[in-house]
Design a protein around this motif. Structure first.
Motif, PDB file in Angstrom:
ATOM      1  N   PRO A  32      24.870  28.290  12.560  1.00  0.00           N
ATOM      2  CA  PRO A  32      24.050  27.663  11.517  1.00  0.00           C
ATOM      3  C   PRO A  32      23.174  28.679  10.782  1.00  0.00           C
ATOM      4  O   PRO A  32      23.090  29.853  11.158  1.00  0.00           O
ATOM      5  CB  PRO A  32      23.187  26.685  12.320  1.00  0.00           C
ATOM      6  N   ASN A  33      22.528  28.196   9.726  1.00  0.00           N
ATOM      7  CA  ASN A  33      21.495  28.949   8.994  1.00  0.00           C
ATOM      8  C   ASN A  33      22.005  30.261   8.407  1.00  0.00           C
ATOM      9  O   ASN A  33      21.281  31.263   8.359  1.00  0.00           O
ATOM     10  CB  ASN A  33      20.289  29.239   9.911  1.00  0.00           C
ATOM     11  N   LEU A  34      23.256  30.260   7.969  1.00  0.00           N
ATOM     12  CA  LEU A  34      23.796  31.461   7.344  1.00  0.00           C
ATOM     13  C   LEU A  34      23.376  31.523   5.873  1.00  0.00           C
ATOM     14  O   LEU A  34      23.274  30.491   5.206  1.00  0.00           O
ATOM     15  CB  LEU A  34      25.325  31.468   7.425  1.00  0.00           C
ATOM     16  N   PRO A  35      23.160  32.711   5.342  1.00  0.00           N
ATOM     17  CA  PRO A  35      22.869  32.813   3.906  1.00  0.00           C
ATOM     18  C   PRO A  35      24.109  32.475   3.094  1.00  0.00           C
ATOM     19  O   PRO A  35      25.237  32.606   3.584  1.00  0.00           O
ATOM     20  CB  PRO A  35      22.477  34.288   3.735  1.00  0.00           C
ATOM     21  N   PRO A  36      23.953  32.026   1.852  1.00  0.00           N
ATOM     22  CA  PRO A  36      25.124  31.707   1.026  1.00  0.00           C
ATOM     23  C   PRO A  36      26.027  32.926   0.856  1.00  0.00           C
ATOM     24  O   PRO A  36      25.555  34.053   0.673  1.00  0.00           O
ATOM     25  CB  PRO A  36      24.507  31.286  -0.313  1.00  0.00           C
ATOM     26  N   ALA A  37      27.321  32.685   0.922  1.00  0.00           N
ATOM     27  CA  ALA A  37      28.269  33.796   0.818  1.00  0.00           C
ATOM     28  C   ALA A  37      28.336  34.358  -0.592  1.00  0.00           C
ATOM     29  O   ALA A  37      28.576  35.547  -0.789  1.00  0.00           O
ATOM     30  CB  ALA A  37      29.660  33.332   1.254  1.00  0.00           C
ATOM     31  N   GLY A  38      28.132  33.514  -1.596  1.00  0.00           N
ATOM     32  CA  GLY A  38      28.200  33.986  -2.972  1.00  0.00           C
ATOM     33  C   GLY A  38      29.636  34.189  -3.434  1.00  0.00           C
ATOM     34  O   GLY A  38      30.599  33.888  -2.727  1.00  0.00           O
ATOM     35  N   PRO A  52      26.694  49.612   0.742  1.00  0.00           N
ATOM     36  CA  PRO A  52      26.764  48.954  -0.572  1.00  0.00           C
ATOM     37  C   PRO A  52      28.093  48.239  -0.791  1.00  0.00           C
ATOM     38  O   PRO A  52      29.134  48.664  -0.293  1.00  0.00           O
ATOM     39  CB  PRO A  52      26.589  50.120  -1.559  1.00  0.00           C
ATOM     40  N   GLY A  53      28.028  47.144  -1.544  1.00  0.00           N
ATOM     41  CA  GLY A  53      29.228  46.416  -1.927  1.00  0.00           C
ATOM     42  C   GLY A  53      29.738  45.437  -0.905  1.00  0.00           C
ATOM     43  O   GLY A  53      30.842  44.898  -1.062  1.00  0.00           O
ATOM     44  N   LEU A  54      28.966  45.169   0.150  1.00  0.00           N
ATOM     45  CA  LEU A  54      29.438  44.280   1.211  1.00  0.00           C
ATOM     46  C   LEU A  54      28.282  43.413   1.696  1.00  0.00           C
ATOM     47  O   LEU A  54      27.319  43.914   2.280  1.00  0.00           O
ATOM     48  CB  LEU A  54      30.013  45.092   2.373  1.00  0.00           C
ATOM     49  N   ALA A  55      28.390  42.104   1.458  1.00  0.00           N
ATOM     50  CA  ALA A  55      27.367  41.160   1.904  1.00  0.00           C
ATOM     51  C   ALA A  55      27.572  40.815   3.375  1.00  0.00           C
ATOM     52  O   ALA A  55      28.638  41.054   3.949  1.00  0.00           O
ATOM     53  CB  ALA A  55      27.412  39.895   1.050  1.00  0.00           C
ATOM     54  N   LEU A  56      26.548  40.220   3.978  1.00  0.00           N
ATOM     55  CA  LEU A  56      26.572  39.961   5.420  1.00  0.00           C
ATOM     56  C   LEU A  56      27.679  38.997   5.819  1.00  0.00           C
ATOM     57  O   LEU A  56      28.476  39.295   6.721  1.00  0.00           O
ATOM     58  CB  LEU A  56      25.211  39.412   5.864  1.00  0.00           C
ATOM     59  N   VAL A  57      27.747  37.834   5.189  1.00  0.00           N
ATOM     60  CA  VAL A  57      28.690  36.807   5.637  1.00  0.00           C
ATOM     61  C   VAL A  57      30.146  37.253   5.479  1.00  0.00           C
ATOM     62  O   VAL A  57      30.944  37.108   6.415  1.00  0.00           O
ATOM     63  CB  VAL A  57      28.419  35.477   4.907  1.00  0.00           C
ATOM     64  N   PRO A  58      30.562  37.799   4.325  1.00  0.00           N
ATOM     65  CA  PRO A  58      31.940  38.303   4.258  1.00  0.00           C
ATOM     66  C   PRO A  58      32.226  39.406   5.277  1.00  0.00           C
ATOM     67  O   PRO A  58      33.316  39.455   5.853  1.00  0.00           O
ATOM     68  CB  PRO A  58      32.048  38.838   2.823  1.00  0.00           C
ATOM     69  N   ALA A  59      31.249  40.276   5.511  1.00  0.00           N
ATOM     70  CA  ALA A  59      31.450  41.358   6.478  1.00  0.00           C
ATOM     71  C   ALA A  59      31.671  40.804   7.878  1.00  0.00           C
ATOM     72  O   ALA A  59      32.578  41.235   8.605  1.00  0.00           O
ATOM     73  CB  ALA A  59      30.245  42.296   6.466  1.00  0.00           C
ATOM     74  N   VAL A  60      30.846  39.834   8.263  1.00  0.00           N
ATOM     75  CA  VAL A  60      30.985  39.236   9.594  1.00  0.00           C
ATOM     76  C   VAL A  60      32.309  38.491   9.713  1.00  0.00           C
ATOM     77  O   VAL A  60      33.015  38.602  10.722  1.00  0.00           O
ATOM     78  CB  VAL A  60      29.796  38.298   9.874  1.00  0.00           C
ATOM     79  N   GLY A  61      32.664  37.719   8.693  1.00  0.00           N
ATOM     80  CA  GLY A  61      33.921  36.977   8.736  1.00  0.00           C
ATOM     81  C   GLY A  61      35.126  37.888   8.839  1.00  0.00           C
ATOM     82  O   GLY A  61      36.039  37.649   9.644  1.00  0.00           O
ATOM     83  N   MET A  62      35.146  38.949   8.044  1.00  0.00           N
ATOM     84  CA  MET A  62      36.269  39.887   8.102  1.00  0.00           C
ATOM     85  C   MET A  62      36.315  40.602   9.447  1.00  0.00           C
ATOM     86  O   MET A  62      37.393  40.817  10.012  1.00  0.00           O
ATOM     87  CB  MET A  62      36.162  40.897   6.960  1.00  0.00           C
ATOM     88  N   GLY A  63      35.148  40.970   9.966  1.00  0.00           N
ATOM     89  CA  GLY A  63      35.121  41.650  11.257  1.00  0.00           C
ATOM     90  C   GLY A  63      35.637  40.770  12.379  1.00  0.00           C
ATOM     91  O   GLY A  63      36.449  41.205  13.205  1.00  0.00           O
ATOM     92  N   ASP A  66      30.706  28.539   4.431  1.00  0.00           N
ATOM     93  CA  ASP A  66      30.913  29.913   3.975  1.00  0.00           C
ATOM     94  C   ASP A  66      32.301  30.417   4.347  1.00  0.00           C
ATOM     95  O   ASP A  66      32.845  31.309   3.691  1.00  0.00           O
ATOM     96  CB  ASP A  66      29.859  30.839   4.585  1.00  0.00           C
ATOM     97  N   GLY A  67      32.871  29.859   5.422  1.00  0.00           N
ATOM     98  CA  GLY A  67      34.188  30.295   5.846  1.00  0.00           C
ATOM     99  C   GLY A  67      35.254  30.040   4.796  1.00  0.00           C
ATOM    100  O   GLY A  67      36.169  30.851   4.613  1.00  0.00           O
ATOM    101  N   LEU A  68      35.152  28.922   4.096  1.00  0.00           N
ATOM    102  CA  LEU A  68      36.111  28.626   3.031  1.00  0.00           C
ATOM    103  C   LEU A  68      35.930  29.571   1.850  1.00  0.00           C
ATOM    104  O   LEU A  68      36.902  30.009   1.232  1.00  0.00           O
ATOM    105  CB  LEU A  68      35.947  27.175   2.575  1.00  0.00           C
ATOM    106  N   ALA A  69      34.689  29.898   1.542  1.00  0.00           N
ATOM    107  CA  ALA A  69      34.420  30.763   0.392  1.00  0.00           C
ATOM    108  C   ALA A  69      34.938  32.175   0.602  1.00  0.00           C
ATOM    109  O   ALA A  69      35.365  32.837  -0.351  1.00  0.00           O
ATOM    110  CB  ALA A  69      32.921  30.787   0.106  1.00  0.00           C
TER     111      ALA A  69
END
Length: 273
Positions: A46-52, A184-195, A221-224
């Protein structure tokens, strides 16, 4: 599809009891009639920032993360493959020694970082959410030490113990994603999801399941971020398969090559105690 490929001729024998057990297990949590059950339980973070909105740089990062996960996961499996024959010869003596080494890694991480030793010692299921929620509180150095200690403990434990392979892989991938999100160029949520997706694909060799796990854990955020997760998972899966096609090490039965990783996907592999 992946279950059919793994189960083969034993698919009917293994799938039906597992399906029945899943249904009965669900009743334990949701209840039946007047019995309320144990309550609902969710692994979603929970409480994840928006993926954007995704950008081109993040697709480039997906390639890099997939390759890094393949190299890291292959090294962990190789460590387990090298240590396992020695432990099997003297299981009663050496299994506790491996356990002490894992405990030593957990203590060393705690002393160096000031964080809880449970982040190394256990599978990571309960530590995954706090790790991502408090991502800003982890320095890059702390995350590197965490990944090194966790990876060594994971590989050593795979050689000697039994347990689930999923959450150690997810936790390692998430820690790597948090570390890379400082760049630079990598937000938290995409980075965590890809990892998480890439590391799961490397360790489990189940790419579809890995994409699903990463997407479900990150909720909406997973869908985004699913497109970049898919790219990272595919790269990790292909690269790890290529790295696994190697000459057998001294004393290893070529027919047993990849046995540890395959066992992880089929029956549940050894992992951190």
């Amino acid at each position: 599809m992946e279950a059919a490929g793994i189960g083969g001729a034993m698919l009917d024998v293994s799938l039906v009891p597992g399906l029945l057990a899943a249904g009965v297990g669900a009743l334990i949590f949701i209840g039946l009639g007047a019995w309320t059950g144990l309550g609902t339980f969710s692994l979603a973070i929970p409480n994840l920032p928006p993926a954007g909105q995704l950008n081109g740089a993040e697709f480039g990062w997906a390639l890099a993360i997939g390759l890094a996960a393949a190299l890291t996961g292959t090294a962990i499996r190789q460590l387990a493959r090298v240590v396992r024959p020695y432990v099997e010869r003297r299981q009663v003596l050496l299994t506790p020694v491996v356990g002490l080494l894992v405990a030593g890694l957990a203590v060393a991480y705690s002393l160096v970082s000031g964080r809880s030793s449970s982040e190394v010692l256990f599978s990571g299921q309960t530590s995954l959410g706090p790790l991502i929620d408090d991502a800003a509180g982890y320095s890059a150095w702390t995350l590197v030490v965490l990944m090194v200690c966790k990876g060594l403990a994971y590989g050593a434990s795979m050689s000697s113990f039994r347990g689930g392979p999923i959450f150690p892989a997810l936790f390692l991938g998430a820690a790597g994603g948090v570390a890379l999100s400082h760049l630079p160029g990598l937000a938290l949520v995409p980075a965590v999801g890809m990892g998480m997706g890439a590391m799961s694909a490397t360790m489990l060799r189940l790419p579809l399941t890995s994409v699903l796990l990463a997407s479900l854990l990150l909720l909406a955020d997973g869908l985004a971020i699913m497109p970049v997760v898919i790219v990272a998972v595919v790269v990790a899966y292909v690269a790890s398969a290529r790295l696994a096609a190697r000459p057998a090490i001294a004393g290893e039965d070529p027919a047993a090559r990849g046995h540890i990783a395959d066992e992880a996907a089929r029956t549940g592999s050894p992992t951190t105690p």
